[in-house]
Design a protein around this motif. Structure first.
Motif, short mmCIF file in Angstrom:
data_model
loop_
_atom_site.label_atom_id
_atom_site.label_comp_id
_atom_site.label_asym_id
_atom_site.label_seq_id
_atom_site.Cartn_x
_atom_site.Cartn_y
_atom_site.Cartn_z
N ARG A 1 0.83 -1.21 0.00
CA ARG A 1 0.00 0.00 0.00
C ARG A 1 0.86 1.26 0.00
O ARG A 1 0.65 2.17 -0.81
N TYR A 2 1.82 1.33 0.92
CA TYR A 2 2.60 2.56 1.06
C TYR A 2 3.68 2.70 0.00
O TYR A 2 4.03 3.83 -0.38
N ALA A 3 4.19 1.60 -0.50
CA ALA A 3 5.15 1.69 -1.61
C ALA A 3 4.46 2.30 -2.83
O ALA A 3 5.04 3.11 -3.55
N SER A 4 3.20 1.92 -3.04
CA SER A 4 2.44 2.50 -4.16
C SER A 4 2.10 3.96 -3.90
O SER A 4 2.23 4.81 -4.78
N ARG A 5 1.68 4.27 -2.66
CA ARG A 5 1.28 5.64 -2.34
C ARG A 5 2.45 6.61 -2.47
O ARG A 5 2.30 7.72 -2.99
N TYR A 6 3.62 6.19 -1.98
CA TYR A 6 4.78 7.08 -1.98
C TYR A 6 5.72 6.83 -3.15
O TYR A 6 6.82 7.38 -3.21
N ARG A 7 5.29 5.96 -4.09
CA ARG A 7 6.04 5.70 -5.31
C ARG A 7 7.48 5.26 -5.02
O ARG A 7 8.43 5.77 -5.60
N LYS A 8 7.59 4.30 -4.12
CA LYS A 8 8.90 3.76 -3.75
C LYS A 8 9.05 2.37 -4.38
O LYS A 8 8.13 1.57 -4.38
N GLN A 9 10.22 2.08 -4.90
CA GLN A 9 10.53 0.78 -5.47
C GLN A 9 11.14 -0.10 -4.37
O GLN A 9 12.30 0.02 -4.05
N ILE B 1 8.58 15.67 5.07
CA ILE B 1 8.51 16.22 3.71
C ILE B 1 7.73 15.28 2.79
O ILE B 1 6.86 15.70 2.03
N GLN B 2 8.02 13.98 2.89
CA GLN B 2 7.34 13.01 2.03
C GLN B 2 5.84 13.00 2.31
O GLN B 2 5.02 12.96 1.39
N LYS B 3 5.47 13.04 3.58
CA LYS B 3 4.05 13.05 3.93
C LYS B 3 3.36 14.33 3.45
O LYS B 3 2.23 14.30 2.96
N ALA B 4 4.04 15.46 3.58
CA ALA B 4 3.46 16.74 3.14
C ALA B 4 3.25 16.73 1.63
O ALA B 4 2.22 17.19 1.13
N GLY C 1 1.72 16.17 -4.53
CA GLY C 1 2.91 16.54 -5.27
C GLY C 1 3.09 18.02 -5.51
O GLY C 1 4.08 18.44 -6.12
N ASN C 2 2.15 18.84 -5.05
CA ASN C 2 2.24 20.29 -5.25
C ASN C 2 3.24 20.87 -4.24
O ASN C 2 2.97 20.90 -3.03
N VAL C 3 4.39 21.34 -4.75
CA VAL C 3 5.46 21.80 -3.87
C VAL C 3 5.04 23.05 -3.09
O VAL C 3 5.36 23.18 -1.90
#
Length: 225
Positions: A114-122, A191-194, A200-202
């Motif tokens: 779930r979280y790898a997909s949400r945060y786009r982590k490989q 930062i990742q959570k924000a 993705g809006n900086v």
């Protein structure tokens, strides 16, 4: 629409759940006055909207959950004993996570996906061996919720293809070890959570963090985002 200047009617939970299922989490925390209203709905299927004079009916299946000793709460007078009967038609007792160790790897793998997909982590290698050992050794006093958040933190901190033991933020005594994380690691998580909350809006993420856009860009570069 029951109060002055109300622009629209507000539909209640039982009305919304008509013909379906209503889940009441932590039902033991319901105030006594609300318990009386709930009892009426469960016994008669009737309720009134706030300020209304006409009763409405609801055909709803109710599923209730609590981590409290509901029988003890009833004996102490904090929960209406007569409400237990309609709520307790079928009871399922779920043991704490520490008593069903076989479930832990399955749940951890689910949260990892779930979280790898949400945060786009490989994270193709999943949990490193020592990380899974820490997960299985931990007491999990917070049960599934604690496991969920521990895996989310680990995904955020992971820098390679696998989650390491130190990414989990759990100490060997079974407690939370946020104080063992470095300032850099904590900053990376925030930062990742924000960024995730801001889609993705900086600019929005920077505002939520109390930073200027340029300051957040500098931190993004430093953390390798």
């Amino acid at each position: 629409g029951a109060f002055t200047d109300a622009k629209t009617d507000r539909v209640g939970r039982f009305e919304l759940a008509e013909g379906g299922t209503l889940f009441l989490d932590e039902v033991a925390n319901l105030p006594l006055a609300q318990q009386a209203k709930l009892l009426r709905v469960l016994e008669t299927g009737e309720f009134e909207r706030v300020g209304a004079s006409r009763a409405r009916r609801a055909d709803v299946r109710v599923v209730a959950a609590t981590n409290a000793d509901i029988q003890g709460e009833a004996k102490a007078g904090r929960f209406r004993e007569e409400l237990l009967f309609p709520l307790n038609t079928v009871e399922i007792r779920l043991p704490p996570l520490r008593e069903r160790r076989d479930d832990i790897p399955l749940l951890a793998a689910h949260f990892l996906r779930r979280y790898a997909s949400r945060y786009r982590k490989q994270l193709n290698e999943g949990f490193a061996h020592e990380a899974m050992e820490v997960i299985l050794r931990h007491a999990w006093p917070g049960n599934v919720r604690e496991l969920d958040h521990a895996v989310e933190r680990a995904v955020l901190l992971a820098e390679g293809p696998a989650v390491r033991a130190r990414d989990l933020g759990l100490d060997s005594s079974g407690g939370s070890a946020l104080d063992q994380m470095s300032l850099e690691e904590v900053e990376r998580v925030l930062i990742q959570k924000a960024l995730t909350r801001a889609a993705g809006n900086v600019s929005d993420a920077a505002k939520a963090l109390g930073l200027s856009r340029s300051a957040l860009y500098r931190r993004l570069k430093r953390h390798g985002f």
